[in-house]
Design a protein around this motif. Structure first.
Motif, PDB file in Angstrom:
ATOM      1  N   SER A   1       0.809  -1.216   0.000  1.00  0.00           N
ATOM      2  CA  SER A   1       0.000   0.000   0.000  1.00  0.00           C
ATOM      3  C   SER A   1       0.843   1.268   0.000  1.00  0.00           C
ATOM      4  O   SER A   1       0.544   2.221  -0.725  1.00  0.00           O
ATOM      5  N   GLN A   2       1.893   1.322   0.824  1.00  0.00           N
ATOM      6  CA  GLN A   2       2.654   2.556   0.935  1.00  0.00           C
ATOM      7  C   GLN A   2       3.371   2.900  -0.357  1.00  0.00           C
ATOM      8  O   GLN A   2       3.373   4.053  -0.786  1.00  0.00           O
ATOM      9  N   GLU A   3       3.977   1.909  -1.004  1.00  0.00           N
ATOM     10  CA  GLU A   3       4.630   2.177  -2.287  1.00  0.00           C
ATOM     11  C   GLU A   3       3.607   2.616  -3.328  1.00  0.00           C
ATOM     12  O   GLU A   3       3.891   3.482  -4.165  1.00  0.00           O
ATOM     13  N   THR A   4       2.423   2.020  -3.279  1.00  0.00           N
ATOM     14  CA  THR A   4       1.367   2.413  -4.215  1.00  0.00           C
ATOM     15  C   THR A   4       0.931   3.848  -3.964  1.00  0.00           C
ATOM     16  O   THR A   4       0.755   4.637  -4.904  1.00  0.00           O
ATOM     17  N   LEU A   5       0.753   4.217  -2.704  1.00  0.00           N
ATOM     18  CA  LEU A   5       0.382   5.590  -2.350  1.00  0.00           C
ATOM     19  C   LEU A   5       1.440   6.582  -2.825  1.00  0.00           C
ATOM     20  O   LEU A   5       1.108   7.640  -3.391  1.00  0.00           O
ATOM     21  N   ASP A   6       2.697   6.260  -2.595  1.00  0.00           N
ATOM     22  CA  ASP A   6       3.776   7.162  -2.999  1.00  0.00           C
ATOM     23  C   ASP A   6       3.833   7.332  -4.512  1.00  0.00           C
ATOM     24  O   ASP A   6       4.104   8.432  -5.016  1.00  0.00           O
ATOM     25  N   GLU A   7       3.551   6.268  -5.232  1.00  0.00           N
ATOM     26  CA  GLU A   7       3.548   6.357  -6.690  1.00  0.00           C
ATOM     27  C   GLU A   7       2.321   7.112  -7.179  1.00  0.00           C
ATOM     28  O   GLU A   7       2.380   7.842  -8.174  1.00  0.00           O
ATOM     29  N   ILE A   8       1.194   6.972  -6.497  1.00  0.00           N
ATOM     30  CA  ILE A   8      -0.022   7.701  -6.870  1.00  0.00           C
ATOM     31  C   ILE A   8       0.225   9.204  -6.838  1.00  0.00           C
ATOM     32  O   ILE A   8      -0.140   9.929  -7.781  1.00  0.00           O
ATOM     33  N   VAL A   9       0.836   9.708  -5.763  1.00  0.00           N
ATOM     34  CA  VAL A   9       1.025  11.160  -5.669  1.00  0.00           C
ATOM     35  C   VAL A   9       2.046  11.656  -6.690  1.00  0.00           C
ATOM     36  O   VAL A   9       1.894  12.748  -7.247  1.00  0.00           O
ATOM     37  N   ARG A  10       3.074  10.851  -6.936  1.00  0.00           N
ATOM     38  CA  ARG A  10       4.057  11.251  -7.967  1.00  0.00           C
ATOM     39  C   ARG A  10       3.403  11.297  -9.342  1.00  0.00           C
ATOM     40  O   ARG A  10       3.588  12.254 -10.111  1.00  0.00           O
ATOM     41  N   ALA A  11       2.642  10.248  -9.658  1.00  0.00           N
ATOM     42  CA  ALA A  11       1.994  10.177 -10.967  1.00  0.00           C
ATOM     43  C   ALA A  11       0.932  11.248 -11.129  1.00  0.00           C
ATOM     44  O   ALA A  11       0.714  11.751 -12.242  1.00  0.00           O
ATOM     45  N   ALA A  12       0.265  11.615 -10.045  1.00  0.00           N
ATOM     46  CA  ALA A  12      -0.772  12.653 -10.121  1.00  0.00           C
ATOM     47  C   ALA A  12      -0.180  13.978 -10.583  1.00  0.00           C
ATOM     48  O   ALA A  12      -0.761  14.680 -11.426  1.00  0.00           O
ATOM     49  N   VAL A  13       0.979  14.331 -10.045  1.00  0.00           N
ATOM     50  CA  VAL A  13       1.634  15.592 -10.435  1.00  0.00           C
ATOM     51  C   VAL A  13       2.049  15.548 -11.904  1.00  0.00           C
ATOM     52  O   VAL A  13       1.947  16.549 -12.624  1.00  0.00           O
ATOM     53  N   ASP A  14       2.482  14.381 -12.369  1.00  0.00           N
ATOM     54  CA  ASP A  14       2.920  14.247 -13.759  1.00  0.00           C
ATOM     55  C   ASP A  14       1.759  14.160 -14.746  1.00  0.00           C
ATOM     56  O   ASP A  14       1.947  14.383 -15.938  1.00  0.00           O
ATOM     57  N   THR A  15       0.570  13.822 -14.248  1.00  0.00           N
ATOM     58  CA  THR A  15      -0.556  13.537 -15.141  1.00  0.00           C
ATOM     59  C   THR A  15      -1.623  14.619 -15.165  1.00  0.00           C
ATOM     60  O   THR A  15      -2.158  14.946 -16.230  1.00  0.00           O
ATOM     61  N   ILE A  16      -1.956  15.181 -14.001  1.00  0.00           N
ATOM     62  CA  ILE A  16      -3.090  16.104 -13.908  1.00  0.00           C
ATOM     63  C   ILE A  16      -2.627  17.539 -14.128  1.00  0.00           C
ATOM     64  O   ILE A  16      -1.769  18.038 -13.386  1.00  0.00           O
ATOM     65  N   PRO A  17      -3.155  18.233 -15.132  1.00  0.00           N
ATOM     66  CA  PRO A  17      -2.731  19.599 -15.437  1.00  0.00           C
ATOM     67  C   PRO A  17      -2.906  20.545 -14.252  1.00  0.00           C
ATOM     68  O   PRO A  17      -3.935  20.519 -13.572  1.00  0.00           O
TER      69      PRO A  17
END
Length: 245
Positions: A38-54
């Protein structure tokens, strides 16, 4: 270029944009599925959100467990935790609203936000001028929200909201899968611990497997201690007298 030609270009451009977004979200989903726990998934979610959402400069995930314990479980920078701490202190803000009330909460200008005047002015002093929050999941008494932060006023537009909703749905699925894997891993680990504890008692007192398990259950109940914690204590120390939980 004629008006007809211009109008004819728009659908093609729109299709191209949608295709690019679909490809990007597919890539995000694949990356999230490769995370371990879960923690690695959460950390990747926030990183990917910045790269994906304008419009997103920072991202974080806030959760509520049992509708009581509210905390920020992952963030891309200190500002995320600082701003969220303000929400806990003031009891107001877009992340809390996304957790408990609305699926999408947009704040174009925190300095001119009548819904949360105290939080808004204090968040601005930390360098955050606009926010966008998405409800990630609601399961019984457990809640989660994905939150985006920007130092710019009106950083998030309609496209941000559209992409964010799609991203949040992918993130929620990946997080649910990661939590199921965590629970399975924990169950296997608990079974192994109990097996070790039974083995110690069987060898030490010449008991059968059923008798050893009965001893563990009895001591667990008498000491108000979880069976798993009792088994771990016995396996690590050789003693059957753990501190009550």
């Amino acid at each position: 270029m004629t008006g007809a030609e211009s109008q004819g270009d728009r659908p093609a451009d729109l299709v191209g944009t949608r295709h690019d977004l679909a490809v990007r979200l597919s890539e995000v989903a694949q990356v999230l599925q490769t995370q371990r726990g879960s923690q690695e998934t959460l950390d990747e979610i926030v990183r990917a959100a910045v790269d994906t959402i304008p419009g997103a400069w920072h991202a974080g995930v806030m959760t509520v467990v049992g509708k009581r314990e509210i905390k920020t479980v992952s963030g891309t920078g200190d500002v995320v935790f600082d701003v969220d701490r303000l929400q806990y202190e003031t009891g107001e803000g877009p992340c809390l609203t996304a957790l408990f009330q609305e699926k999408v909460v947009s704040v174009p200008d925190l300095g001119d936000e009548p819904r949360w005047p105290v939080f808004g002015s204090r968040a601005e002093s930390l360098g955050v001028s606009s926010m966008l929050s998405f409800q990630l999941y609601v399961r019984d008494d457990d809640l989660g929200a994905l939150n985006l932060y920007s130092p710019e006023v009106r950083s998030f537009d309609e496209e941000s909201g559209h992409v964010g909703v799609l991203f949040a749905s992918h993130a929620a699925v990946a997080l649910a899968d990661a939590r199921r894997e965590d629970h399975l891993t924990e169950a296997v680990h608990t079974r192994d611990l109990i097996g070790q504890a039974k083995g110690i008692l069987m060898e030490r007192h010449k008991l059968t497997a059923d008798q050893a398990f009965s001893v563990l259950v009895r001591v667990s109940q008498q000491g108000n201690t979880k069976l798993r914690d009792l088994a771990q204590h016995l396996a690590e120390t050789g003693r059957l007298t753990p501190t009550p939980s």
